[in-house]
Design an enzyme around this catalytic site. Structure first.
Site, mmCIF file in Angstrom:
data_model
loop_
_atom_site.group_PDB
_atom_site.id
_atom_site.type_symbol
_atom_site.label_atom_id
_atom_site.label_comp_id
_atom_site.label_asym_id
_atom_site.label_seq_id
_atom_site.Cartn_x
_atom_site.Cartn_y
_atom_site.Cartn_z
ATOM 1 N N GLY A 1 0.833 -1.209 0.000
ATOM 2 C CA GLY A 1 0.000 0.000 0.000
ATOM 3 C C GLY A 1 0.863 1.252 0.000
ATOM 4 O O GLY A 1 0.497 2.286 0.578
ATOM 5 N N LEU B 1 1.669 3.521 -2.142
ATOM 6 C CA LEU B 1 1.313 4.762 -2.842
ATOM 7 C C LEU B 1 0.267 5.567 -2.083
ATOM 8 O O LEU B 1 -0.197 6.595 -2.563
ATOM 9 C CB LEU B 1 0.808 4.446 -4.252
ATOM 10 C CG LEU B 1 1.813 3.730 -5.166
ATOM 11 C CD1 LEU B 1 1.186 3.481 -6.536
ATOM 12 C CD2 LEU B 1 3.097 4.542 -5.314
ATOM 13 N N GLY B 2 -0.120 5.117 -0.892
ATOM 14 C CA GLY B 2 -1.141 5.808 -0.115
ATOM 15 C C GLY B 2 -0.591 6.964 0.698
ATOM 16 O O GLY B 2 0.575 7.363 0.543
ATOM 17 N N GLN B 3 -1.452 7.491 1.576
ATOM 18 C CA GLN B 3 -1.085 8.689 2.342
ATOM 19 C C GLN B 3 0.144 8.438 3.223
ATOM 20 O O GLN B 3 1.058 9.253 3.273
ATOM 21 C CB GLN B 3 -2.273 9.141 3.210
ATOM 22 C CG GLN B 3 -2.062 10.505 3.830
ATOM 23 C CD GLN B 3 -3.062 10.837 4.933
ATOM 24 O OE1 GLN B 3 -3.877 10.009 5.323
ATOM 25 N NE2 GLN B 3 -2.987 12.046 5.451
ATOM 26 N N ASP C 1 2.185 -1.736 -4.499
ATOM 27 C CA ASP C 1 0.794 -1.290 -4.391
ATOM 28 C C ASP C 1 -0.016 -2.004 -5.467
ATOM 29 O O ASP C 1 0.543 -2.481 -6.461
ATOM 30 C CB ASP C 1 0.686 0.239 -4.583
ATOM 31 C CG ASP C 1 -0.556 0.818 -3.910
ATOM 32 O OD1 ASP C 1 -0.425 1.464 -2.856
ATOM 33 O OD2 ASP C 1 -1.669 0.617 -4.441
ATOM 34 N N ILE C 2 -1.314 -2.036 -5.268
ATOM 35 C CA ILE C 2 -2.214 -2.595 -6.305
ATOM 36 C C ILE C 2 -2.379 -1.581 -7.436
ATOM 37 O O ILE C 2 -2.769 -1.929 -8.535
ATOM 38 C CB ILE C 2 -3.573 -2.981 -5.681
ATOM 39 C CG1 ILE C 2 -4.332 -3.953 -6.579
ATOM 40 C CG2 ILE C 2 -4.422 -1.757 -5.347
ATOM 41 C CD1 ILE C 2 -5.545 -4.578 -5.901
ATOM 42 N N ARG C 3 -2.073 -0.295 -7.157
ATOM 43 C CA ARG C 3 -2.111 0.751 -8.196
ATOM 44 C C ARG C 3 -0.745 0.845 -8.852
ATOM 45 O O ARG C 3 0.262 0.465 -8.252
ATOM 46 C CB ARG C 3 -2.440 2.119 -7.567
ATOM 47 C CG ARG C 3 -3.867 2.241 -7.103
ATOM 48 C CD ARG C 3 -4.156 3.657 -6.658
ATOM 49 N NE ARG C 3 -3.651 3.971 -5.332
ATOM 50 C CZ ARG C 3 -3.267 5.170 -4.936
ATOM 51 N NH1 ARG C 3 -3.270 6.184 -5.765
ATOM 52 N NH2 ARG C 3 -2.851 5.374 -3.692
ATOM 53 N N TYR D 1 -14.535 -1.232 9.434
ATOM 54 C CA TYR D 1 -13.136 -0.831 9.586
ATOM 55 C C TYR D 1 -12.640 -1.220 10.986
ATOM 56 O O TYR D 1 -11.584 -1.844 11.141
ATOM 57 C CB TYR D 1 -13.048 0.687 9.380
ATOM 58 C CG TYR D 1 -11.656 1.278 9.459
ATOM 59 C CD1 TYR D 1 -10.705 0.995 8.486
ATOM 60 C CD2 TYR D 1 -11.310 2.150 10.488
ATOM 61 C CE1 TYR D 1 -9.440 1.569 8.543
ATOM 62 C CE2 TYR D 1 -10.053 2.732 10.542
ATOM 63 C CZ TYR D 1 -9.118 2.436 9.571
ATOM 64 O OH TYR D 1 -7.864 3.006 9.629
ATOM 65 N N LYS E 1 -9.833 -3.873 12.328
ATOM 66 C CA LYS E 1 -8.667 -3.395 13.098
ATOM 67 C C LYS E 1 -8.508 -4.185 14.396
ATOM 68 O O LYS E 1 -7.410 -4.578 14.762
ATOM 69 C CB LYS E 1 -8.780 -1.891 13.374
ATOM 70 C CG LYS E 1 -8.565 -1.019 12.144
ATOM 71 C CD LYS E 1 -7.201 -1.261 11.511
ATOM 72 C CE LYS E 1 -6.945 -0.409 10.293
ATOM 73 N NZ LYS E 1 -5.724 -0.796 9.562
HETATM 74 P P1 NAD Z 1 -4.456 4.960 1.871
HETATM 75 O O1 NAD Z 1 -5.862 4.630 1.526
HETATM 76 O O2 NAD Z 1 -3.960 6.325 1.609
HETATM 77 O O3 NAD Z 1 -3.474 3.941 1.151
HETATM 78 C C1 NAD Z 1 -3.733 2.557 1.099
HETATM 79 C C2 NAD Z 1 -3.027 1.995 -0.132
HETATM 80 O O4 NAD Z 1 -3.325 0.594 -0.180
HETATM 81 C C3 NAD Z 1 -3.501 2.616 -1.450
HETATM 82 O O5 NAD Z 1 -2.411 3.134 -2.169
HETATM 83 C C4 NAD Z 1 -4.182 1.462 -2.185
HETATM 84 O O6 NAD Z 1 -3.997 1.501 -3.578
HETATM 85 C C5 NAD Z 1 -3.479 0.250 -1.559
HETATM 86 N N1 NAD Z 1 -4.256 -0.992 -1.632
HETATM 87 C C6 NAD Z 1 -5.596 -1.156 -1.486
HETATM 88 N N2 NAD Z 1 -5.908 -2.457 -1.659
HETATM 89 C C7 NAD Z 1 -4.762 -3.130 -1.908
HETATM 90 C C8 NAD Z 1 -4.431 -4.482 -2.155
HETATM 91 N N3 NAD Z 1 -5.364 -5.439 -2.213
HETATM 92 N N4 NAD Z 1 -3.120 -4.802 -2.349
HETATM 93 C C9 NAD Z 1 -2.172 -3.844 -2.312
HETATM 94 N N5 NAD Z 1 -2.416 -2.543 -2.091
HETATM 95 C C10 NAD Z 1 -3.701 -2.195 -1.891
HETATM 96 O O7 NAD Z 1 -4.245 4.551 3.408
HETATM 97 P P2 NAD Z 1 -3.192 5.156 4.447
HETATM 98 O O8 NAD Z 1 -3.793 6.341 5.059
HETATM 99 O O9 NAD Z 1 -1.849 5.215 3.853
HETATM 100 O O10 NAD Z 1 -3.280 4.014 5.572
HETATM 101 C C11 NAD Z 1 -2.369 2.947 5.652
HETATM 102 C C12 NAD Z 1 -2.713 2.130 6.881
HETATM 103 O O11 NAD Z 1 -2.711 2.981 8.032
HETATM 104 C C13 NAD Z 1 -4.109 1.469 6.854
HETATM 105 O O12 NAD Z 1 -4.057 0.245 7.517
HETATM 106 C C14 NAD Z 1 -4.947 2.451 7.654
HETATM 107 O O13 NAD Z 1 -6.067 1.815 8.237
HETATM 108 C C15 NAD Z 1 -3.957 2.889 8.706
HETATM 109 N N6 NAD Z 1 -4.318 4.170 9.329
HETATM 110 C C16 NAD Z 1 -4.334 5.320 8.601
HETATM 111 C C17 NAD Z 1 -4.702 6.517 9.206
HETATM 112 C C18 NAD Z 1 -4.738 7.816 8.456
HETATM 113 O O14 NAD Z 1 -5.250 8.813 9.001
HETATM 114 N N7 NAD Z 1 -4.230 7.879 7.235
HETATM 115 C C19 NAD Z 1 -5.045 6.519 10.558
HETATM 116 C C20 NAD Z 1 -5.050 5.326 11.262
HETATM 117 C C21 NAD Z 1 -4.656 4.151 10.639
HETATM 118 N N1 SER Z 2 -7.902 8.351 9.448
HETATM 119 C C1 SER Z 2 -8.487 7.051 9.552
HETATM 120 C C2 SER Z 2 -9.890 7.052 9.046
HETATM 121 O O1 SER Z 2 -10.545 8.060 9.219
HETATM 122 C C3 SER Z 2 -8.464 6.611 11.001
HETATM 123 O O2 SER Z 2 -8.116 5.294 11.057
HETATM 124 O O3 SER Z 2 -10.309 6.064 8.536
#
Ligand code: NAD
Ligand code: SER
Length: 318
Positions: free
Chosen positions: A8, A10-12, A34-36, A141, A145
């Site tokens: 994952g 490419l995500g945030q 990433d899947i993207r 969600y 978790k």
């Molecule tokens: P995001 O949605 O920005 O990125 C997730 C990435 O996963 C994406 O780039 C997507 O293309 C990829 N993805 C989705 N399905 C996939 C698959 N089957 N195989 C491979 N890649 C796949 O999420 P994020 O904010 O980067 O969060 C990452 C982790 O942190 C998650 O577990 C999220 O629950 C956790 N988290 C995030 C936050 C937040 O505020 N951003 C807060 C708490 C927890």
């Molecule tokens: N920022 C995340 C959400 O809102 C918290 O896990 O899903």
């Protein structure tokens, strides 16, 4: 950690975590996946694999070929998207974690997995939520978790897999957009403040939630994975936070930097219900005691830094 796989990526979080890990361990030592498909610039940065984490054979092939010994598993659907597609969320969030842990057991990898404040629910104590407390979330969600936290604990106790993790609050960042969570307002608000000096918020003005600036979150993940295992009583699912704020408090902090900025409210009942089921503030004392966690960014510093980074980026984009 000698060879690291980030799923994952490419995500945030992944966008900034990959850069930080490459700066620390070396560019070739960190495989982003990433899947993207990534942009040309993202590919040029270092090794990248197109990988669907729900596919065991794909995962196994990448881990074996790159001789991976640590996996930062970020692939998941965030809270609002998971409520729209609960069946897919189960498979991506929990199915992929199970596959990553199985592979880690077979190939002796360490694993980092983020949990979330979403692992708590309406019956959890709402203020200074303890590390060990009631967890009965009402969202898919949250269900994934909590189950993921338990699965990581199980793989450590039963098989010795070094599975560590943090319960992240809402994360605020300027490098990559958020992926469809309930706390996304706290990022969107900066873009709209800089572009238009006004923002329409989808949560009520008094919705109090924990938040953190991305540099603190990235440092927390790396510090936890490098922490002395002998000091870790919990090892996994540590509460971490930097601030507990409402939309109106964030708006006031931004208005100090961008005079004339105003916010109106049009509440989205789905995301409001999710936010209302989460704590107001969590107690991160266990993380502080066991591996020395300390946030560096408070609301004022975060606000200034976000605007300093976003303003030139948005101006350049036109
Ligand atoms: P995001 O949605 O920005 O990125 C997730 C990435 O996963 C994406 O780039 C997507 O293309 C990829 N993805 C989705 N399905 C996939 C698959 N089957 N195989 C491979 N890649 C796949 O999420 P994020 O904010 O980067 O969060 C990452 C982790 O942190 C998650 O577990 C999220 O629950 C956790 N988290 C995030 C936050 C937040 O505020 N951003 C807060 C708490 C927890
Ligand atoms: N920022 C995340 C959400 O809102 C918290 O896990 O899903």
């Amino acid at each position: 950690m000698k060879k690291i796989l980030v799923t994952g990526a490419l995500g945030q979080i992944g966008t900034e975590l990959v850069a930080a890990l490459r700066a620390r361990y070396g560019r070739r030592q960190v495989v982003a996946s990433d899947i993207r498909m990534p942009s040309r610039e993202e590919i040029a940065d270092g090794p990248f694999e197109h990988l669907d984490c729900t596919r065991q054979l794909q995962l196994q092939e990448v881990v074996t070929r790159h001789r991976v010994d640590a996996i930062f598993h970020l692939a998941a659907l965030l809270s609002a998207v998971a409520e729209e597609k609960p069946q897919v969320a189960w498979e991506v969030n929990l199915g992929s974690l199970y596959r990553v842990l199985e592979l880690a057991r077979q190939q002796e990898c360490a694993v980092f997995t983020p949990s979330s404040i979403g692992a708590f629910g309406p019956t959890t104590p709402k203020v200074r939520t303890p590390q060990d407390t009631i967890q009965r979330p009402t969202t898919m969600y949250g269900v994934t978790k909590v189950a993921g936290e338990l699965l990581c604990d199980y793989y450590f106790h039963r098989f010795g897999v070094d599975a560590r993790g943090l319960r992240f609050p809402g994360l605020i960042s300027h490098a990559a957009p958020p992926g469809g969570g309930t706390t996304d307002y706290a990022v969107e608000i900066f873009y709209e403040a800089i572009r238009h000096r006004r923002y329409t918020c989808f949560l009520r003005p008094d919705t109090r939630l924990d938040m953190m600036y991305m540099p603190d979150a990235i440092r927390a993940a790396i510090e936890l994975m490098e922490a002395d295992a002998a000091r870790l009583e919990h090892r996994n699912a540590f509460n971490v936070t930097a601030m507990s704020i409402t939309p109106e408090e964030l708006a006031a902090a931004i208005a100090e930097e961008i005079p004339g900025f105003t916010v109106s409210y049009r509440v989205d009942p789905v995301r409001q219900a999710i936010a209302d089921s989460w704590p107001d503030s969590i107690d991160d004392g266990a993380a502080r005691r066991e591996w020395g966690w300390r946030p560096e960014y408070d609301l004022k510093r975060l606000t200034r830094d976000m605007i300093a980074h976003l303003r030139p980026k948005l101006e350049a984009a036109g």
